[in-house]
Each structure stands twice: as C-alpha cells, then as structure tokens.
Design a protein around this motif. Structure first.
Motif, PDB file in Angstrom:
ATOM      1  N   ILE A  95       6.172  -8.365  -4.966  1.00 44.93           N
ATOM      2  CA  ILE A  95       7.042  -8.206  -3.796  1.00 44.93           C
ATOM      3  C   ILE A  95       6.353  -7.325  -2.756  1.00 44.93           C
ATOM      4  CG2 ILE A  95       9.290  -7.370  -2.986  1.00 44.93           C
ATOM      5  CD1 ILE A  95      10.406  -7.972  -5.776  1.00 44.93           C
ATOM      6  N   LEU A  96       5.721  -6.240  -3.241  1.00 45.62           N
ATOM      7  CA  LEU A  96       5.011  -5.331  -2.337  1.00 45.62           C
ATOM      8  C   LEU A  96       3.900  -6.078  -1.588  1.00 45.62           C
ATOM      9  CD1 LEU A  96       4.417  -2.450  -1.304  1.00 45.62           C
ATOM     10  CD2 LEU A  96       2.952  -2.118  -3.289  1.00 45.62           C
ATOM     11  N   TYR A  98       3.644  -9.249  -0.922  1.00 47.90           N
ATOM     12  CA  TYR A  98       4.233 -10.175   0.051  1.00 47.90           C
ATOM     13  C   TYR A  98       4.665  -9.437   1.313  1.00 47.90           C
ATOM     14  CZ  TYR A  98       8.098 -12.854   2.086  1.00 47.90           C
ATOM     15  OH  TYR A  98       8.953 -13.467   2.957  1.00 47.90           O
ATOM     16  N   GLY A  99       5.423  -8.348   1.111  1.00 47.28           N
ATOM     17  CA  GLY A  99       5.935  -7.601   2.258  1.00 47.28           C
ATOM     18  C   GLY A  99       4.826  -6.934   3.051  1.00 47.28           C
ATOM     19  N   ALA A 100       3.875  -6.305   2.338  1.00 45.17           N
ATOM     20  CA  ALA A 100       2.809  -5.574   3.020  1.00 45.17           C
ATOM     21  C   ALA A 100       1.923  -6.527   3.818  1.00 45.17           C
ATOM     22  CB  ALA A 100       1.973  -4.802   2.002  1.00 45.17           C
ATOM     23  N   ARG A 102       2.746  -9.476   5.154  1.00 47.22           N
ATOM     24  CA  ARG A 102       3.485  -9.914   6.352  1.00 47.22           C
ATOM     25  C   ARG A 102       3.511  -8.816   7.404  1.00 47.22           C
ATOM     26  NH1 ARG A 102       7.428 -14.136   6.655  1.00 47.22           N
ATOM     27  NH2 ARG A 102       8.452 -12.793   8.158  1.00 47.22           N
ATOM     28  N   PHE A 103       3.788  -7.597   6.944  1.00 47.96           N
ATOM     29  CA  PHE A 103       3.857  -6.447   7.840  1.00 47.96           C
ATOM     30  C   PHE A 103       2.523  -6.252   8.554  1.00 47.96           C
ATOM     31  CE2 PHE A 103       3.133  -1.957   8.638  1.00 47.96           C
ATOM     32  CZ  PHE A 103       4.319  -1.524   9.202  1.00 47.96           C
ATOM     33  N   ALA A 112       3.392 -12.801  11.719  1.00 44.06           N
ATOM     34  CA  ALA A 112       3.626 -12.389  10.335  1.00 44.06           C
ATOM     35  C   ALA A 112       3.020 -13.367   9.342  1.00 44.06           C
ATOM     36  CB  ALA A 112       5.125 -12.238  10.063  1.00 44.06           C
TER      37      ALA A 112
ATOM     38  N   PRO B 337       8.696  -4.412  12.226  1.00 42.25           N
ATOM     39  CA  PRO B 337       8.754  -5.600  11.366  1.00 42.25           C
ATOM     40  C   PRO B 337       9.792  -5.446  10.264  1.00 42.25           C
ATOM     41  CG  PRO B 337       6.471  -4.902  11.671  1.00 42.25           C
ATOM     42  CD  PRO B 337       7.337  -3.864  12.322  1.00 42.25           C
ATOM     43  N   ASP B 339       9.745  -6.637   7.508  1.00 43.49           N
ATOM     44  CA  ASP B 339       9.096  -6.553   6.199  1.00 43.49           C
ATOM     45  C   ASP B 339       8.893  -5.115   5.731  1.00 43.49           C
ATOM     46  OD1 ASP B 339       8.569  -9.477   5.870  1.00 43.49           O
ATOM     47  OD2 ASP B 339       7.597  -9.092   7.783  1.00 43.49           O
ATOM     48  N   THR B 340       9.041  -4.169   6.662  1.00 41.74           N
ATOM     49  CA  THR B 340       9.036  -2.759   6.257  1.00 41.74           C
ATOM     50  C   THR B 340      10.038  -2.556   5.136  1.00 41.74           C
ATOM     51  OG1 THR B 340       8.778  -2.319   8.605  1.00 41.74           O
ATOM     52  CG2 THR B 340       9.150  -0.416   7.195  1.00 41.74           C
ATOM     53  N   VAL B 342      11.105  -4.875   3.006  1.00 42.12           N
ATOM     54  CA  VAL B 342      10.634  -5.498   1.761  1.00 42.12           C
ATOM     55  C   VAL B 342       9.723  -4.514   1.022  1.00 42.12           C
ATOM     56  CG1 VAL B 342       9.364  -7.426   0.759  1.00 42.12           C
ATOM     57  CG2 VAL B 342      10.773  -7.801   2.778  1.00 42.12           C
ATOM     58  N   ILE B 343       8.851  -3.835   1.790  1.00 42.42           N
ATOM     59  CA  ILE B 343       7.966  -2.830   1.190  1.00 42.42           C
ATOM     60  C   ILE B 343       8.813  -1.724   0.553  1.00 42.42           C
ATOM     61  CG2 ILE B 343       6.163  -1.118   1.670  1.00 42.42           C
ATOM     62  CD1 ILE B 343       5.220  -2.938   3.958  1.00 42.42           C
ATOM     63  N   SER B 346      10.265  -2.855  -2.768  1.00 41.44           N
ATOM     64  CA  SER B 346       9.322  -2.910  -3.885  1.00 41.44           C
ATOM     65  C   SER B 346       8.971  -1.499  -4.359  1.00 41.44           C
ATOM     66  CB  SER B 346       8.069  -3.692  -3.491  1.00 41.44           C
ATOM     67  OG  SER B 346       7.405  -3.040  -2.440  1.00 41.44           O
ATOM     68  N   LEU B 347       8.854  -0.560  -3.411  1.00 42.31           N
ATOM     69  CA  LEU B 347       8.570   0.825  -3.803  1.00 42.31           C
ATOM     70  C   LEU B 347       9.719   1.403  -4.616  1.00 42.31           C
ATOM     71  CD1 LEU B 347       7.002   2.150  -0.478  1.00 42.31           C
ATOM     72  CD2 LEU B 347       5.803   1.654  -2.607  1.00 42.31           C
ATOM     73  N   ILE B 349      11.633  -0.210  -6.646  1.00 43.48           N
ATOM     74  CA  ILE B 349      11.533  -0.704  -8.034  1.00 43.48           C
ATOM     75  C   ILE B 349      10.526   0.137  -8.812  1.00 43.48           C
ATOM     76  CG2 ILE B 349      11.078  -2.693  -9.523  1.00 43.48           C
ATOM     77  CD1 ILE B 349      11.487  -4.495  -7.153  1.00 43.48           C
TER      78      ILE B 349
END
Lengths: 304, 372
Positions: A95-96, A98-100, A102-103, A112, B337, B339-340, B342-343, B346-347, B349
């Motif tokens: 997940i990290l 994927y997100g990182a 895109r960011f 993105a 963004p 997605d910040t 989403v990061i 995940s952190l 978790i």
C-alpha cells in the motif's frame, strides 16, 4: 518464425518475473516471507523513471535497486527485529509503495499515473548465440538486463549452494535456533536475504520502465510480484527451478497477449495458468513442494 | 494486583492505535512539509471539509460501509489464527453473482429479489473461500498463498464473464464513443438497495441526491454486533478463539481444528461476499472491470487498527471513511495529493503492528514476573 518470435516475447515477459523470483528465493531461504515484493517492484519501476529521466539508465537502475532495498529494509526492521506478522508487513508495504509512487509521480512529473518517456540501455547482441540461426531472434537486440537476469541464475545457485553465505542463509531459514547456537547471526542473515530480494525486485521494476515500456505507468507491475512468488514456489525455492517456472509463466503471458478475438481459449484463461499451476504444485498434484522449515516464523531468542 | 494489571493492559490496548496514528501523522507531516505545504492547515482542512456539512458526514458513512464488512471478514480469520488475504477475490465473485441475479431475474417484487441478490453475494464469497480452506484442511496448502493466487484467478474469471459472456449488448452508443462499454446489463430496480434518505428525513435530516448512503450501513453495524455476540458468547465462538490461541491444545479440549477452520473460513467468505454490494446495489447498478478494488486490503488495515474487535472495526472503518473523504478535500482545496493519505494509512498499519507487538511482549513479561 512465429515460434521463435513467441519465444523471444516469452523471454522478455519472463525477465521481471525471474529477477523478482530469484530475490524471493533469497528472502524465503532466510526464513522471511516477503509479500511486499510487488511493492518493491512498484517503487523500482517508479524510481527507475526518475533516475533514467534525469541522469540516464545506469542511475535509473541504481535508484530502482535502492528504492527496493529501502522498502526491504523497512520489512526487515518490522519482521526480523520486531518479529511482527510478515504478511501484514508486506501488505502495508504494498500500500505504501502504491501511495508513495503516485504521490511522487504527481510531485515530480505532474501526473499521478505516468512519468515522462525515458530511454533504457542500448540493446546488445549476445556473441556466438546470436549467430546460431534458430536462436538469432532470441539473442539479438536484447536488453543487458535480460542477460543479467539469466546470468544471475547460476550465480545465485552457486551462492546459495556452495558458499559460506549461502549455507548460513539456508541454516537460518531451516532452523534459526540451531544456527544461532553455532554462532551465526540470524538477524544479519535475514536482513541480507530480505534486502537482496528488495534490490532484485527493484531491478525488475526498472526493467519494466526502462526496457519494456519506456516510461513509468501506474499499475504496470500488474501483480508480477505475486507471480514471482508463485514462480519461486513452482521452482521449489531454487534458482534453477525458478528459471524454468519464470519462463513458463512468461510464455503464458506472451501467449495471452497473442490470443485475441476468436481464439479457442479466451486469453483470460491463459492468464490464469501461472496461478492455477502454483495451486496445483502446492496441492501436490504436479509435484511435492518443500518450503524452508522456518519460513514465515519470526525468531525470538527469549522464546527460541 | 491482577485487577491493576487488567486496567493497565486495557489502557495499553487503547493507547496502541492512538500512538500509531500520531506517529503516522508526524511522518506524513514531514512529507507535506517537503512539498512546501503546511501540515496543520492540511489536517485542519481535512476535518473542516469532512465534518462541516451533513452530506459530507453521510459520505463518510457510505465510504465506511464496505470496509466494515471487509474488516469483519478479516477479523473472523484472525480470531482463529488464519489470514484471509483473499477477500479481494471473494467479494469480486460475490459481487458478480449478485449482479447476475440482479440483472437476469425480472418482474420479481423487491421483497423477494433483493434478498435473493444478497444471498447470491454471500454464496459467491463462500464459494471462493471454500477452495482455499478445503486445500488447507485436506492438503495443508497455506491459505495466504492460495488466496493470493485465487484473487488473480477471480479477476481473470470475472473479466471473462463480463467482457465475453454477459456483456450488455442492449446499451445505446454514447455520443463520441466508438463502442459500447464493457459492463454487465443494468440491474433490475427491484434488486437495488434503497437509500437511507427517506428514513433519515423522519428525523429532519435531509440528504441531497449525490449522497449514496444506503441500508447496507446499518446492516454492517448489525452484523458487527452479531459477530461480537457469536465470537464472545457462543460455543462456536469459543472454539474459534481456542483454535486461534493454540490449535494443538484445543484438540485436547475435544475441538476439531479442521472443522472449526472450515466453518470459520466459510463464515469469513460469506461476510466478504457482502463487501461490494453497497457499491453495486446502491451506486453503480451494474458491474464493470473498474469496480472498486482494494477493499480487501483496506479491511486488513481496519481490522488491525481495531485489534479485531467488532465495535472497534465500526470506529476504524469510519476513520478510513473520513480519511478518504478528507483526502478528496485536501486535493481539491489545497492541491495536496490525496495519496498523502494512502501513505498515512500504510504507515498506520506498520506502526500499529509494531506497537502491538511491543505491548504484547511487555504484557507477557509482566505476567511472567507475577507468576514468579
């Protein structure tokens, strides 16, 4: 001619699977399950685009391997040092990643989901092999990463089977307590196994970006990290077995790309082949699977 | 002494997710600083955007709905020591079967059609969870690997079914688009889940049309209560926990772990089959290849933060619903963004599992000391 072309395409498809799967052999033989390989491939594919765009292909592959290694380092800290559930840690890292990606893609490239176009290594011809008529198509104009991946198979086999490092790696994966008693640093060996897997998964991501597509595209790994785990299982946790499995899975993928409209078997079913074969191996229908005895088990000295 | 210790453990249990959230927020703040934005403003905007309007709060509830089901399904697995990472595949199959029953049956009253559709979803989830648990019990195949493989098999299978077998050929061409969309036919009206707007308006809460909050949200809450009761107060729940704690010891108590695994995993799959239904029956009304993915993995995160407690799951699903809503806010208003977030998730978790592990080790040491 069609068959040689299909084989060449299979090889190209097999390379990212193979690189990651060899990495998976290292981490699993050390006793750590790494579901995060998919994520390490993703960060590899992204950082390759950054390195290659600004500084050229060598930096691209370097960045990719460092990014993969960095995620792998996090995985080592959580699973080896803290002994948390290895699957949970891997899921979080995916997940990290994927997100990182895109960011960072949005910050660096302004989009993105894609990077700018990047150029890879100049293709090369393999001496001798490219002169043999039937193999000509397979070994002319190919990426140096393809050759690296193929060479890594015997090298890894030698390292794992015949060196002190390999012996220790296997020892901590089979019986960490016994290895520890003999003075082997279980934690260091496991860190090594996981980080090697991250570097190779990163390289596989770089291959996708630089050699296969010419740019980073979100989702370009398409679950290849998981296919690589499947290839490693199908190859019975050995580098050589992994090579054949990766070629088989690459062939399935090349075939699914060709099976268009009106083919007898819909291409979606050809795409299932790697997964179904892996299930068949695990159930013992095809052959017996023998994972390392301590794979997935955290090692804690106080419980031992 | 013992009483003191229990309070201490409870306090630590509640502290763990809070500490994890703070740490994750701190690292995310660094990331936000790195792109020259103000973290405090970002977090403030998230809250303001999410909670200052009623419709926004309802959207958070809608966002939380699939995560409640998904996390409950994960938690049932965790209770008996199994990792159901196959919820992705289970809800894809469940959603497809529900859609199939929804668009192929016509002319039924909603009171019959809708329950049938929901049962089809449950059946699909159970079907896809039966394969890995059967392989585990009969052949010793580890459920993590088999469910990952089955996720991809499910994806290809659904792709085939939607694109080649059940593609909607009745669609009218969209202006400017060359071909029809690759999707199933639309579901019959009688198969759809009603929105909660009518019910809420009794209490004077008026929701606008663009909110899709539907009855699956209260169904999810009721299910959480039901699962809490099942796990905590029934013989089957006791067996689940016994097997999860120590399968060998449970055998001595006369429990057959294989049977418990089979029943528990099927239950997990049944709940997983409901994950996609709020979106299918309350929003899209058809299924295509862009149907939301990833609820299974988000569910793992939600269950971990809640430490598998059903009521905690409701709360942490809401937290994720809020994070999703807030991330839309910061992207729209501050150009940060989304997605910040989403990061950040995940952190969260990673921190929660590490902190929980440290706390558990500490508690174990505490118990040892008392025993000595």
């Amino acid at each position: 001619m069609l068959t040689a072309e299909l084989l060449a395409s299979s090889l190209r498809m097999a390379v990212p699977i193979l690189l990651t799967a060899i990495g998976a052999v290292y981490t699993e033989r050390s006793g750590i399950v790494n579901i995060g390989l998919e994520g390490m491939m993703i960060v590899g594919s992204f950082w390759a685009s950054v390195g290659a765009y600004f500084y050229g292909p060598f930096v691209g592959i370097l960045f990719a391997m460092l990014a993969g290694a960095f995620l792998a380092l996090i995985h080592s800290v959580t699973t080896v040092t803290f002994g948390v559930n290895q699957v949970v840690s891997g899921v979080a890292l995916n997940i990290l990643a994927y997100g990182a990606s895109r960011f960072l893609s949005l910050v660096i490239f302004g989009k993105a989901t894609t990077s700018h176009h990047v150029s890879g290594f100049s293709p090369i011809d393999v001496p001798i092999l490219s002169d043999i008529p039937f193999l000509k198509l397979l070994f002319t104009d190919i990426s140096p990463i393809v050759i690296t991946a193929l060479i890594l198979v015997p090298i890894s086999k030698y390292i794992i089977d015949n060196t002190v490092f390999g012996l220790r790696l296997r020892a901590v994966g089979e019986n960490p307590l016994a290895a520890d008693t003999l003075g082997i640093n279980v934690f260091a060996m496991r860190y090594a196994g996981v980080i090697i897997s991250g570097m190779l998964a990163g390289m596989a991501g770089a291959y996708l970006t630089m050699e296969h597509t010419g740019m980073y595209v979100e989702g370009m790994t398409q679950g290849k990290g998981y296919i690589a785990m499947a290839a490693m299982i199908f190859g019975n946790w050995t580098p050589t077995g992994t090579l054949w499995a990766s070629l088989l899975f690459g062939f399935a993928e090349a075939l699914s790309l060709r099976a268009g409209e009106g083919s007898i078997i819909p291409y979606q079913f050809i795409k299932m082949i790697p997964y179904l074969l892996t299930l068949a191996v695990l159930t013992g229908i095809v052959k017996k699977a023998t994972p390392p005895a301590a794979s997935g088990e955290p090692y804690d000295r106080s419980i031992g | 002494m013992k009483r003191d210790r229990n309070y201490k453990i409870l306090a630590l249990k509640i502290a763990a997710p809070v500490i994890a959230m703070i740490l994750a927020a701190l690292i995310s703040s660094l990331i936000i600083l790195a792109i020259d934005k103000n973290p405090l403003q970002v977090f403030y905007t998230m809250f303001k955007f999410s909670f200052s309007r009623l419709d926004s709060i309802a959207i958070i509830f809608f966002n939380a709905t699939p995560l409640i089901f998904s996390a409950l399904a994960v938690s049932i697995g965790f209770k008996m020591g199994l990792f159901n990472i196959g919820i992705e595949g289970q809800y894809l199959i469940g959603t497809f079967l529900a859609a199939l029953v929804g668009f192929s049956l016509k002319g039924l009253p909603a009171a019959i059609h809708l329950p049938l559709v929901i049962m089809a979803g449950i059946a699909g989830g159970m079907l896809w969870s039966f394969i890995p648990i059967f392989l585990k019990v009969k052949r010793g195949v580890h459920e993590v690997i088999s469910t990952i493989m089955l996720n991809y098999v499910a994806y290809s299978l659904i792709h085939y079914l939607i694109a080649d077998v059940f593609k909607d050929k009745q669609q009218s061409l969209v202006e400017g688009l060359g071909s029809v969309l690759v999707r199933t036919p639309k579901l019959a009206e009688s198969a759809l889940i009603p929105k909660m707007h009518g019910f809420l308006s009794i209490f004077g809460i008026q929701l606008p049309k663009h909110v899709y909050l539907n009855w699956f949200f209260p169904i999810g809450i009721l299910l959480a209560v039901g699962i809490y009761y099942l796990v905590s107060y029934t013989p089957f729940g006791y067996e689940l926990r016994a097997v999860g704690h120590n399968p060998e010891a449970s055998k001595i108590a006369g429990i057959k772990p294989d049977i418990v695994y089979l029943k528990g995993f099927l239950l997990s799959g049944a709940v997983a089959g409901l994950v996609g239904l709020s979106d299918l029956l309350g929003y899209f009304k058809y299924m295509d290849m862009d149907f939301p993915q990833g609820y299974g993995f988000d569910g793992i995160a939600v269950a971990l933060i809640a430490q598998n407690n059903p009521f905690g799951i409701i709360a942490s699903a809401m937290l994720f619903g809020f994070l999703k809503r807030g991330s839309e806010g910061i992207q729209a208003l501050l150009k940060v963004p989304m997605d910040t977030i989403v990061i950040l998730q995940s952190l969260m978790i990673i921190f929660i599992v590490v902190i929980t592990k440290i706390i558990n080790d500490y508690v174990k040491r505490l118990e040892k000391k008392e025993a000595a």
